[in-house]
Design an enzyme around this catalytic site. Structure first.
Site, PDB file in Angstrom:
ATOM      1  N   TYR A  41      45.996  38.775  30.159  1.00 40.38           N
ATOM      2  CA  TYR A  41      46.188  40.179  29.789  1.00 40.38           C
ATOM      3  C   TYR A  41      47.663  40.571  29.947  1.00 40.38           C
ATOM      4  O   TYR A  41      48.262  41.169  29.046  1.00 40.38           O
ATOM      5  CB  TYR A  41      45.295  41.076  30.639  1.00 40.38           C
ATOM      6  CG  TYR A  41      45.489  42.553  30.351  1.00 40.38           C
ATOM      7  CD1 TYR A  41      44.941  43.136  29.214  1.00 40.38           C
ATOM      8  CD2 TYR A  41      46.233  43.355  31.215  1.00 40.38           C
ATOM      9  CE1 TYR A  41      45.137  44.481  28.932  1.00 40.38           C
ATOM     10  CE2 TYR A  41      46.434  44.701  30.949  1.00 40.38           C
ATOM     11  CZ  TYR A  41      45.882  45.265  29.805  1.00 40.38           C
ATOM     12  OH  TYR A  41      46.079  46.590  29.533  1.00 40.38           O
ATOM     13  N   ASP A  42      48.249  40.201  31.087  1.00 42.45           N
ATOM     14  CA  ASP A  42      49.656  40.528  31.326  1.00 42.45           C
ATOM     15  C   ASP A  42      50.559  39.942  30.242  1.00 42.45           C
ATOM     16  O   ASP A  42      51.486  40.595  29.767  1.00 42.45           O
ATOM     17  CB  ASP A  42      50.115  39.979  32.684  1.00 42.45           C
ATOM     18  CG  ASP A  42      49.625  40.853  33.824  1.00 42.45           C
ATOM     19  OD1 ASP A  42      49.105  41.946  33.533  1.00 42.45           O
ATOM     20  OD2 ASP A  42      49.753  40.424  34.985  1.00 42.45           O
ATOM     21  N   LYS A 118      49.583  44.298  47.832  1.00 42.31           N
ATOM     22  CA  LYS A 118      48.980  44.981  46.686  1.00 42.31           C
ATOM     23  C   LYS A 118      47.541  44.483  46.588  1.00 42.31           C
ATOM     24  O   LYS A 118      47.280  43.349  46.201  1.00 42.31           O
ATOM     25  CB  LYS A 118      49.750  44.674  45.406  1.00 42.31           C
ATOM     26  CG  LYS A 118      49.244  45.451  44.205  1.00 42.31           C
ATOM     27  CD  LYS A 118      50.188  45.276  43.015  1.00 42.31           C
ATOM     28  CE  LYS A 118      49.864  46.223  41.880  1.00 42.31           C
ATOM     29  NZ  LYS A 118      48.545  46.022  41.298  1.00 42.31           N
ATOM     30  N   LYS A 299      57.777  50.338  48.774  1.00 42.92           N
ATOM     31  CA  LYS A 299      57.981  51.770  48.549  1.00 42.92           C
ATOM     32  C   LYS A 299      59.195  52.248  49.333  1.00 42.92           C
ATOM     33  O   LYS A 299      59.468  51.722  50.416  1.00 42.92           O
ATOM     34  CB  LYS A 299      56.749  52.562  49.037  1.00 42.92           C
ATOM     35  CG  LYS A 299      55.459  52.144  48.368  1.00 42.92           C
ATOM     36  CD  LYS A 299      54.221  52.770  48.998  1.00 42.92           C
ATOM     37  CE  LYS A 299      52.989  52.241  48.275  1.00 42.92           C
ATOM     38  NZ  LYS A 299      51.713  52.641  48.874  1.00 42.92           N
ATOM     39  N   LYS A 323      54.935  41.259  41.821  1.00 38.77           N
ATOM     40  CA  LYS A 323      53.724  40.512  41.482  1.00 38.77           C
ATOM     41  C   LYS A 323      53.808  39.073  41.989  1.00 38.77           C
ATOM     42  O   LYS A 323      54.851  38.429  41.902  1.00 38.77           O
ATOM     43  CB  LYS A 323      53.528  40.497  39.964  1.00 38.77           C
ATOM     44  CG  LYS A 323      53.231  41.876  39.392  1.00 38.77           C
ATOM     45  CD  LYS A 323      51.800  42.293  39.629  1.00 38.77           C
ATOM     46  CE  LYS A 323      50.971  41.918  38.428  1.00 38.77           C
ATOM     47  NZ  LYS A 323      49.645  42.562  38.436  1.00 38.77           N
ATOM     48  N   CYS A 417      19.308   9.179  44.946  1.00 40.38           N
ATOM     49  CA  CYS A 417      20.725   9.069  45.305  1.00 40.38           C
ATOM     50  C   CYS A 417      21.498   8.432  44.148  1.00 40.38           C
ATOM     51  O   CYS A 417      21.144   7.350  43.688  1.00 40.38           O
ATOM     52  CB  CYS A 417      20.882   8.231  46.568  1.00 40.38           C
ATOM     53  SG  CYS A 417      22.609   7.843  46.889  1.00 40.38           S
ATOM     54  N   CYS A 433      21.595  11.329  51.184  1.00 44.95           N
ATOM     55  CA  CYS A 433      20.882  10.112  50.799  1.00 44.95           C
ATOM     56  C   CYS A 433      20.048   9.649  51.991  1.00 44.95           C
ATOM     57  O   CYS A 433      20.537   9.633  53.121  1.00 44.95           O
ATOM     58  CB  CYS A 433      21.886   9.036  50.412  1.00 44.95           C
ATOM     59  SG  CYS A 433      21.127   7.422  50.201  1.00 44.95           S
ATOM     60  N   CYS A 439      24.328   4.088  52.903  1.00 43.86           N
ATOM     61  CA  CYS A 439      24.428   4.188  51.443  1.00 43.86           C
ATOM     62  C   CYS A 439      25.847   3.858  51.006  1.00 43.86           C
ATOM     63  O   CYS A 439      26.070   3.056  50.131  1.00 43.86           O
ATOM     64  CB  CYS A 439      24.059   5.592  50.980  1.00 43.86           C
ATOM     65  SG  CYS A 439      24.412   5.859  49.236  1.00 43.86           S
TER      66      CYS A 439
HETATM   67  S1  IVH Z   1      50.714  52.823  45.665  1.00 45.76           S
HETATM   68  C1  IVH Z   1      52.021  56.205  43.183  1.00 45.76           C
HETATM   69  N1  IVH Z   1      50.033  50.851  47.223  1.00 45.76           N
HETATM   70  O1  IVH Z   1      48.051  49.058  42.298  1.00 45.76           O
HETATM   71  C2  IVH Z   1      51.845  54.943  43.891  1.00 45.76           C
HETATM   72  N2  IVH Z   1      49.068  50.956  45.065  1.00 45.76           N
HETATM   73  O2  IVH Z   1      49.296  48.717  39.699  1.00 45.76           O
HETATM   74  C3  IVH Z   1      50.801  54.085  43.299  1.00 45.76           C
HETATM   75  N3  IVH Z   1      47.492  49.156  44.598  1.00 45.76           N
HETATM   76  O3  IVH Z   1      47.001  52.107  40.965  1.00 45.76           O
HETATM   77  C4  IVH Z   1      49.931  53.417  44.216  1.00 45.76           C
HETATM   78  N4  IVH Z   1      47.642  48.167  46.542  1.00 45.76           N
HETATM   79  O4  IVH Z   1      45.358  50.753  42.422  1.00 45.76           O
HETATM   80  C5  IVH Z   1      49.876  51.422  46.021  1.00 45.76           C
HETATM   81  N5  IVH Z   1      49.504  49.164  48.722  1.00 45.76           N
HETATM   82  C6  IVH Z   1      49.344  49.747  47.531  1.00 45.76           C
HETATM   83  C7  IVH Z   1      48.473  49.217  46.562  1.00 45.76           C
HETATM   84  C8  IVH Z   1      48.376  49.857  45.326  1.00 45.76           C
HETATM   85  C9  IVH Z   1      47.060  48.146  45.359  1.00 45.76           C
HETATM   86  C10 IVH Z   1      47.042  49.391  43.222  1.00 45.76           C
HETATM   87  C11 IVH Z   1      46.673  50.813  42.919  1.00 45.76           C
HETATM   88  C12 IVH Z   1      47.594  51.217  41.829  1.00 45.76           C
HETATM   89  C13 IVH Z   1      47.903  49.905  41.190  1.00 45.76           C
HETATM   90  C14 IVH Z   1      49.148  49.930  40.351  1.00 45.76           C
END
Ligand code: IVH
Length: 696
Positions: A41-42, A118, A299, A323, A417, A433, A439
Site C-alpha cells: 500500500y505504501d 508507533k 514529537k 517508519k 510417521c 513417532c 526413528c
Molecule cells: S500521535 C497529532 N503517537 O499513527 C498526532 N500516533 O500514522 C498524531 N500512532 O493516527 C498521533 N502510535 O493512529 C501518535 N505514539 C503515537 C502513535 C500514533 C501510533 C498512530 C495513530 C495516528 C497514526 C498516524
C-alpha cells in the site's frame, strides 16, 4: 530500508492506482480485509504522489494523498480537535532534515523531543465525563469519526472510571497483543467466522463489530490527552501548557495504559543523535514486543514548541513517524512438510512462495503443531500473512481468508510417521513417532555427540550414518562398547582416526550428569532443563527414583512435563543401565542431593541444590554477545553451565527478573533491553573476575 515506489506510467495507470489505493484503504480501516500488505500500500501511495508531483493539474479528487486515512472513511461524530495523521521519514538523514526544517519554522532548535513507539493499531478518542468513560470514537476522516462506544468494557487499559473525576479526551491506539489476536481468531473460527489476517485487522474488525455473540479483549495505549469543551477551565488551561511527556505521566496517573508500562516506554531526548539512538534501541526490542509497532513517533515535547510549529490539514508539523521496515508480508502457502526431529517429534513446516521481508528471503515458516494448523484454519494455496522480526523464526500469522478462490486444498496430516512408517502418538499437542528417538537415530546420536552434550570429537553426522548403517550402533549406549576392530572395519577409518575416536568416546564418559541426561534426548529436556534436573537430584539414581510429583520440584517442570519425563526415563532404563555399566559418569559435580526427609534440596523448593554461599546465588543471568578474555573460548552453553555452577540461573531472555546481563561485543537487543530496564551489566572481563574461582 524503503522499497521503491510503484511505477506509474500514464494517466490510466494513475487512475487505476488511485482506485486500488482507495479500495485498499477503505478495507483496511473497515476491518482488516485489505488485499494489500502495508508495504505494498505504501509503495502504491508513493507512486501516486510521484506521478501527481509531475502532473499537478491531473490530480484526481479521490486521490488518497494528503488525506487522513487516505480519504477512505467518514464518520458522523465530530471531533472537537481534528485527529490528524503523521508524516513519515525513513532514514536518519530524512529525520535530520525534518528537525532542521522544524527548527527554521519555530526559529530555534526543538527544545526537547519525546520518542515513543508507533503502535500498530487504530486511533481512537475516548471521552471521559467527570471521570466516567462515556464515548469511544474512531478517527474517521480526521474531522468526524464513528461511534464505537459498544466496545467500552472490552478494551484493557481504557478504564471505565478514571482515578480522578476529570472531563477529558484521551487519544491513543487500540490494538491486539499477539496473545489477544490468537485468542480472537480461535474464538472467531469456533463461531464459524473467518480468521483475521493480522492483529491490526483483527482490532479494526472487532472494534467496529456490533452485536457479536462473543467479545474478545483488546488493549489500549494512550498517546494524547486534551480538554473537552466542558472541561473545567483550570484543568483545560493546565493541559494546554503541559509537555507531551507530562501529559503521558498525567494519563498514567488517571489510570490510562501508556507505553510506560512496556519495555519501550516513551522517553525524552535532547538531540537528533539521542533520538536516533533511541530509534535503534526500539528497533532492537521490536521482535520481542508482545504487540506490533510499525515505527517510532517523535514529537516536539514542549507545548510552546508544538504551538509554534502548528499543524497542516493532514498532519501536525511538530511530530513525525520514523517508519521501520515492514515485518509482515502476504505470500502463498505452497506446501506443508512434516519433519521428524531427534526425539521423534513430527513437526509441520510451511513452504512458502519466497517473499522478502526486511531484506531476507523467506521460504519457510514454523507451524508449531498440527493443532495449530487446524486452529488457524490454514489451507494449501492460501494467501497467508507471514511475520518475521529480527532473527526470530518466521511464522504464519493467519490466512488472508478473503483472498480465497475456492481452489484451496485441505492440509493433509500424516497417518504414519513420514520417516519410518511407524504409528504416530497424537495424544499430545506435538505429535511424535511411536518409534521415538529411534526413528531418527542419526539425528539423535549426532545431537548426543555434539559439542554441548557429550562432546565426542570425530563423531559427526557422516560417521554416525556409517555406524548406524553398519548395524554397529542402535542406541546411545552402543557407542560406548564399540571396539577397535569394529571401527577399523568401516570405510575411511584408519588407525589414527579410530584411536582418536576411541579416546574421545572414552573421555565422554567423564561428562557431568547434566550432559549425559541431555544426550539421552528425553523429550522436553534440552540443555538448560537437563542441568536443572541434574543439579537438583545430583545423581542419576535420584532422578530415576523421582515420581511425577517429585519431578515438579525442579524449576520449570510443571504438571504436564513431569509425568512425561518420568515415563520416558522409565523407557530409557535399559539404555541408562548399559551406559552406567560402560562406566559413563552418572553424577553431577558440585551438586548435593535433596535431603530425603523434606524431599527438597533446601528450604526453597525451586532453589538450586547448593546455591547458598555461591557468588551468583539467587541471581538470574543472561549472557549475550561475543565473550572475550578468559571466557573467550566458552560456548554459550558452557557460559550457562558456568553461571549455574556459580549458583545462578541462566536465561536467554532479559526481563524484569534478570539480575545481571553479561554483554560482550556485538550485544544488541538484550543489552538495550537491560539498559531500558535498569538491569546491571557486566563485561566478559568483569564477569570472569567475579567468578575467578570457577573459571578454569
Ligand atoms: S500521535 C497529532 N503517537 O499513527 C498526532 N500516533 O500514522 C498524531 N500512532 O493516527 C498521533 N502510535 O493512529 C501518535 N505514539 C503515537 C502513535 C500514533 C501510533 C498512530 C495513530 C495516528 C497514526 C498516524
Amino acid at each position: 530500508m524503503t522499497t521503491p515506489a510503484a511505477q506509474i506510467v500514464d494517466a490510466a495507470a494513475y487512475a487505476q492506482a488511485v482506485e486500488d489505493a482507495v479500495k485498499a484503504a477503505a478495507a483496511y480501516y473497515a476491518g482488516g480485509t485489505s488485499p494489500m500488505d502495508d508495504d505494498t500500500y505504501d509503495r502504491l501511495v508513493r507512486g501516486i504522489s510521484a506521478w501527481e508531483a509531475d502532473h499537478p493539474d491531473e490530480v484526481l479528487p479521490d486521490s488518497p494523498t494528503g488525506k487522513v486515512a487516505g480519504g477512505a472513511v467518514e464518520g458522523d461524530v465530530p471531533h472537537t480537535v481534528a485527529m490528524l495523521s503523521l508524516d513519515n521519514v525513513f532514514s536518519p538523514e530524512e529525520f535530520a532534515a525534518w528537525t532542521a526544517s522544524l527548527a527554521r519554522r519555530i526559529g530555534h532548535d526543538v527544545t526537547s523531543f519525546s520518542v515513543e513507539p508507533k503502535l500498530d493499531g487504530l486511533a481512537i478518542a475516548a471521552r471521559y465525563s467527570r471521570g466516567r468513560l462515556t464515548r469511544l470514537i474512531t478517527r474517521g476522516d480526521g474531522t468526524a469519526g464513528e461511534d464505537v462506544s459498544h466496545a467500552i468494557g472490552t478494551i484493557e487499559g481504557l478504564p471505565e472510571q478514571l482515578a480522578e473525576p476529570v472531563t477529558v479526551e484521551v487519544r491513543g491506539e487500540v490494538l491486539m497483543t499477539t496473545a489477544q489476536f490468537e485468542h480472537a481468531n480461535e474464538v472467531r473460527t469456533a463461531h464459524g467466522g473467518q480468521p483475521f489476517a493480522n492483529p491490526r485487522g483483527a482490532s479494526a474488525g472487532t472494534l467496529r463489530a456490533k452485536d457479536r455473540a462473543y467479545t474478545v479483549p483488546m488493549t489500549f495505549f494512550g498517546y494524547g490527552l486534551l480538554p473537552l469543551p466542558d472541561t473545567e477551565s483550570v484543568l483545560a488551561e493546565r493541559l494546554g501548557q503541559l509537555a507531551h511527556s507530562d501529559l503521558m505521566a498525567t494519563s498514567a496517573e488517571y489510570g490510562i495504559n501508556t507505553t510506560a508500562a512496556t519495555t519501550v516506554p516513551g522517553v525524552t531526548a535532547a538531540t537528533v543523535e539521542q533520538v536516533l539512538a533511541r530509534v535503534r534501541e526500539i528497533e532492537g526490542l521490536r521482535a520481542e514486543l508482545p504487540f506490533g509497532i510499525d515505527g517510532v513517533v517523535i514529537k516536539a515535547d514542549l507545548a510552546a514548541d508544538q504551538q509554534a510549529a502548528g499543524s497542516g490539514s493532514r498532519a501536525p508539523r511538530w511530530a513525525i513517524a520514523y517508519k521501520l521496515p515492514a515485518v509482515e508480508k502476504i505470500t502463498r502457502l505452497l506446501e506443508v512438510e512434516w519433519n521428524v526431529g531427534r526425539t521423534g517429534i513430527i513437526a509441520p513446516r510451511a513452504v512458502l512462495e519466497p517473499v522478502t521481508i526486511d531484506g531476507a528471503t523467506i521460504t519457510y515458516a514454523t507451524l508449531h503443531n498440527p493443532g495449530d494448523i487446524t486452529r488457524r484454519d490454514l489451507r494449501l494455496g492460501d494467501h497467508v500473512m507471514v511475520h518475521r522480526a529480527g532473527d526470530v523464526i518466521p511464522r504464519i500469522e493467519a490466512p488472508v481468508a478473503h483472498l480465497r478462490t475456492g481452489e484451496e486444498q485441505p492440509i493433509v496430516f500424516p497417518e504414519v510417521c513420514p520417516r519410518c512408517g511407524s504409528g504416530i502418538d497424537t495424544s499430545e499437542q506435538r505429535w511424535r513417532c511411536e518409534n521415538g528417538r529411534n526413528c531418527h537415530l542419526v539425528a539423535a546420536l549426532s545431537y548426543a555427540a555434539g559439542r554441548d552434550q557429550l562432546d565426542i570429537e570425530g563423531l559427526g553426522a557422516t560417521r554416525v550414518v556409517q555406524l548406524v548403517e553398519a548395524g554397529l550402533v542402535s542406541d546411545l549406549a552402543d557407542l560406548f562398547t564399540l571396539t577397535r576392530d569394529q571401527l577399523l572395519s568401516l570405510d575411511r577409518m584408519g588407525e589414527t582416526s579410530t584411536d582418536n575416536l576411541l579416546t574421545a568416546i572414552s573421555a565422554a564418559k567423564d561428562q557431568p550428569l547434566s550432559r549425559v541426561l541431555c544426550a539421552l534426548g528425553v523429550r522436553g529436556t534440552g540443555r538448560s532443563m537437563s542441568r536443572r534436573i541434574a543439579r537438583y537430584f545430583a545423581t542419576m539414581d535420584n532422578i530415576r527414583a523421582a515420581d511425577a510429583e517429585t519431578m515438579q520440584r525442579v524449576d520449570g517442570i510443571g504438571t504436564e512435563k513431569a509425568p512425561s519425563i518420568v515415563l520416558e526415563l522409565a523407557d530409557l532404563a535399559p539404555v541408562i543401565d548399559r551406559l552406567a555399566a560402560a562406566g559413563v559418569n552418572m553424577t553431577e559435580p558440585g551438586a548435593t542431593p535433596p535431603s530425603p526427609a523434606t524431599g527438597a534440596a533446601d528450604d526453597s523448593p525451586h532453589a538450586p541444590a547448593d546455591g547458598a554461599g555461591l557468588p551468583l546465588d539467587g541471581m538470574t543471568v543472561v549472557v549475550t554477545g561475543k565473550m572475550s578474555g578468559p571466557l573467550e573460548k566458552l560456548s554459550r552453553n558452557q557460559m550457562n553451565e558456568l553461571v549455574e555452577r556459580a549458583g545462578g540461573r541462566s536465561s536467554s531472555s532479559v526481563s524484569k527478573k534478570t539480575s545481571l546481563v553479561v554483554a560482550g561485543e556485538g550485544a544488541g537487543s538484550k543489552r538495550a533491553k537491560a539498559e531500558t530496564l535498569g538491569i546491571r551489566l557486566a563485561t566478559p572481563d568483569e564477569f570472569a573476575a567475579l567468578l575467578a574461582d570457577f573459571v578454569s
